[in-house]
Design a protein around this motif. Structure first.
Motif, PDB file in Angstrom:
ATOM      1  N   UNK A 227      38.302  -0.970 -20.146  1.00 22.03           N
ATOM      2  CA  UNK A 227      38.681  -2.077 -21.023  1.00 22.03           C
ATOM      3  C   UNK A 227      40.196  -2.201 -21.188  1.00 22.03           C
ATOM      4  N   UNK A 228      40.879  -1.085 -21.465  1.00 20.83           N
ATOM      5  CA  UNK A 228      42.317  -1.147 -21.743  1.00 20.83           C
ATOM      6  C   UNK A 228      43.124  -0.261 -20.805  1.00 20.83           C
ATOM      7  N   UNK A 229      42.500   0.241 -19.753  1.00 22.82           N
ATOM      8  CA  UNK A 229      43.208   1.053 -18.772  1.00 22.82           C
ATOM      9  C   UNK A 229      43.106   2.537 -19.050  1.00 22.82           C
ATOM     10  N   UNK A 230      43.376   2.928 -20.305  1.00 24.26           N
ATOM     11  CA  UNK A 230      43.304   4.342 -20.679  1.00 24.26           C
ATOM     12  C   UNK A 230      43.283   4.458 -22.190  1.00 24.26           C
ATOM     13  N   UNK A 231      42.623   5.485 -22.695  1.00 23.56           N
ATOM     14  CA  UNK A 231      42.643   5.787 -24.118  1.00 23.56           C
ATOM     15  C   UNK A 231      43.765   6.763 -24.469  1.00 23.56           C
TER      16      UNK A 231
ATOM     17  N   UNK B  35      44.205  10.572 -11.543  1.00 17.74           N
ATOM     18  CA  UNK B  35      43.922   9.608 -10.459  1.00 17.74           C
ATOM     19  C   UNK B  35      42.950   8.534 -10.939  1.00 17.74           C
ATOM     20  N   UNK B  36      41.929   8.964 -11.708  1.00 22.45           N
ATOM     21  CA  UNK B  36      40.965   7.999 -12.241  1.00 22.45           C
ATOM     22  C   UNK B  36      41.646   7.008 -13.179  1.00 22.45           C
ATOM     23  N   UNK B  37      42.609   7.488 -13.955  1.00 15.77           N
ATOM     24  CA  UNK B  37      43.318   6.617 -14.887  1.00 15.77           C
ATOM     25  C   UNK B  37      44.191   5.609 -14.145  1.00 15.77           C
ATOM     26  N   UNK B  38      44.781   6.027 -13.038  1.00 15.37           N
ATOM     27  CA  UNK B  38      45.537   5.070 -12.210  1.00 15.37           C
ATOM     28  C   UNK B  38      44.608   3.949 -11.757  1.00 15.37           C
ATOM     29  N   UNK B  39      43.401   4.319 -11.352  1.00 12.22           N
ATOM     30  CA  UNK B  39      42.434   3.318 -10.890  1.00 12.22           C
ATOM     31  C   UNK B  39      42.033   2.368 -12.013  1.00 12.22           C
TER      32      UNK B  39
END
Length: 504
Positions: free
Chosen positions: A297-301, A230-234
């Motif tokens: 910065x880039x949405x997700x690592x 959910x955090x990554x969607x945000x």
């Protein structure tokens, strides 16, 4: 001499690679012809990188034909050396077997006994209280060894099981299957048999209870995976908003504008995970839920995925690691190319062309497609270009040869645990250099912290740790690591000027 931080980082990588080759040669000499052949394989794998990035540092960029020629030539030589190495290794193995058989026959004659002694007869008796394995089970385990598979000479207590030292009498893959089948026939699923290399470089067998296998994720771990998802969607929505020039959480009425870009990132991330799971299913390996790592910065690592069952061999480790990065990388590259083709004057995004200097791969592809448009200070681009670029960066970061990252798993699978430990240390050192020379970019620092605290450890050994992946897989690993460097290493200012990227 090197005032530009990107050039300094590239030169540091080249010097480190040369140092590794020199160090490897000094160690290989002690092993004679086999050692030199193995060292030459390492040279062949590293040479294309040294040539490509060495030339790019002094302002010479190879075209696509030149790059493909280097890769194909390197692959062909690597496969040829691999055949020579296996041929020489087989000769050495036959000589060792002959010497061992002569020794055994001599001992038999001395004892005036025509029977071949069993492996357990050569062992010293052990105190049952010192062994975690019950004595009856231990004797059963010892009975599976033989003169034609693994001739055990010493038993050592180890954790909840035992280590058996001795002599390997056949191909590792065939020996492991034979011993594992015998163990399963006698003791069902009570124990697992590992065929690994000792610190001295000799094959040993380790038998451990099946209870020591990786355990399935707990409820709390699954909850954590959902929370991180959910955090990554945000964060992907936030990163999309930043690209569009606004903060999505301060402008929720514009949320719909961010969804197309965020969806592209979700496609890359999901493709990556599907690739892992498809390959894991082929090898009958269980994976945990992905623990996505959010990034403003880039949405997700990317995601951390644990193995929830033992790996059968190093080939399985390689295939699972490569499948995810290949799927995510191919999707990202397709999105990038579509974005380049759709880019034109008046496209939705306008970025400074100097940004395209931050990646050799992206900058070179942009020059091929966009041509003279990159001579301007600003260039209009399609949003898919940015999505594909971010996807390539996420994939490349996961291909760094460190710990339990996909790149670390690939190196561990091809070259073994010792080399994987060294590349992990080297990768962290290079990340440190890049962070110090370019403090304006926080991504290397954040990713380095993630590796140190979450991903620096190697994967546990597979059941058959001795059989290496074939030469074709090693060549694919070379290509993947090559593309990783081409994505993350920037164009030098002189080369960017020659190409006309950045409004010169």
């Amino acid at each position: 001499m090197f005032s530009n931080p990107e050039t300094l980082a590239t030169v540091s990588i080249i010097l480190f690679a040369i140092g590794i080759l020199v160090w490897g040669f000094n160690r290989a000499k002690a092993y004679g012809k086999l050692g030199i052949l193995a060292w030459l394989q390492s040279v062949v794998l590293i040479a294309p990188w040294l040539i490509f990035f060495g030339l790019s540092t002094i302002g010479i960029l190879l075209n696509l034909v030149g790059i493909l020629f280097l890769i194909l030539l390197s692959t062909g030589i690597y496969i040829y050396l691999g055949k020579r190495l296996r041929s020489q290794g087989q000769d050495v193995l036959l000589k060792e077997k002959a010497a061992q058989r002569i020794k055994e026959e001599a001992l038999t004659l001395e004892k005036k006994d025509i029977s071949i002694p069993s492996s357990t007869e050569t062992e010293e008796p052990l105190d049952p209280e010192l062994l975690p394995i019950p004595e009856t089970d231990l004797k059963t385990v010892q009975s599976i060894f033989g003169i034609d598979t693994f001739f055990a000479t010493e038993t050592i207590p180890y954790q909840e099981g035992a280590i058996f030292k001795g002599n390997l009498r056949g191909e590792p893959e065939a020996v492991h299957k034979t011993l594992s089948d015998k163990l399963h026939e006698l003791l069902a699923d009570k124990y697992r048999l590992f065929l690994v290399e000792s610190p001295e470089g000799k094959p040993i067998v380790i038998v451990l209870p099946s209870s020591s296998e990786p355990q399935p994720s707990t409820i709390s771990q699954k909850v954590l995976a959902v929370v991180l998802f959910i955090a990554t969607i945000s964060t992907t929505l936030e990163a999309a908003g930043i690209l569009l020039g606004f903060d999505v959480f301060d402008n929720l009425n514009r949320l719909s504008e961010t969804i197309p870009i965020a969806a592209g990132l979700w496609l890359v991330l999901m493709s990556h995970e599907i690739g892992h799971r498809w390959s894991a299913k082929q090898h009958k390996v269980s994976l945990s839920l992905p623990y996505f790592i959010p990034s403003w910065q880039i949405g997700s690592f990317g995601a951390i995925t644990r193995f929830e069952s033992l790996l059968p061999n190093r080939t399985a480790l390689f295939d699972i690691a490569l499948a995810g990065t290949a799927a995510g990388g191919i999707v990202s590259l397709i999105l990038l190319i579509i974005g380049l083709v759709l880019s034109h004057d008046g496209s939705a995004f306008q970025i400074p062309t100097i940004f395209l200097q931050s990646s050799i791969l992206v900058g070179s592809l942009a020059k091929v497609v966009l041509g003279d448009a990159l001579n301007q200070t600003l260039v209009d681009i399609h949003p898919l270009l940015v999505v594909g670029w971010l996807g390539l960066v996420i994939t490349a970061l996961n291909l760094l040869p460190a710990g339990q990252l996909d790149g670390g798993r690939i190196v561990q699978a091809i070259y073994g645990r010792k080399t994987a430990r060294r590349t992990t240390i080297a990768t962290l050192a290079i990340i440190g250099i890049v962070t110090l020379t370019n403090p304006a970019n926080p991504i290397p620092l954040y990713w380095g912290i993630v590796i140190v605290f979450l991903q620096r450890a190697l994967e546990r050994p597979s059941l058959n740790e001795l059989t290496e992946p074939n030469d074709a897989r090693a060549a694919l690993g070379l290509l993947a690591l090559f593309l990783m460097l081409a994505t993350l290493i920037p164009l030098s200012p002189s080369l960017a000027g020659q190409l006309g990227i950045g409004g010169f």
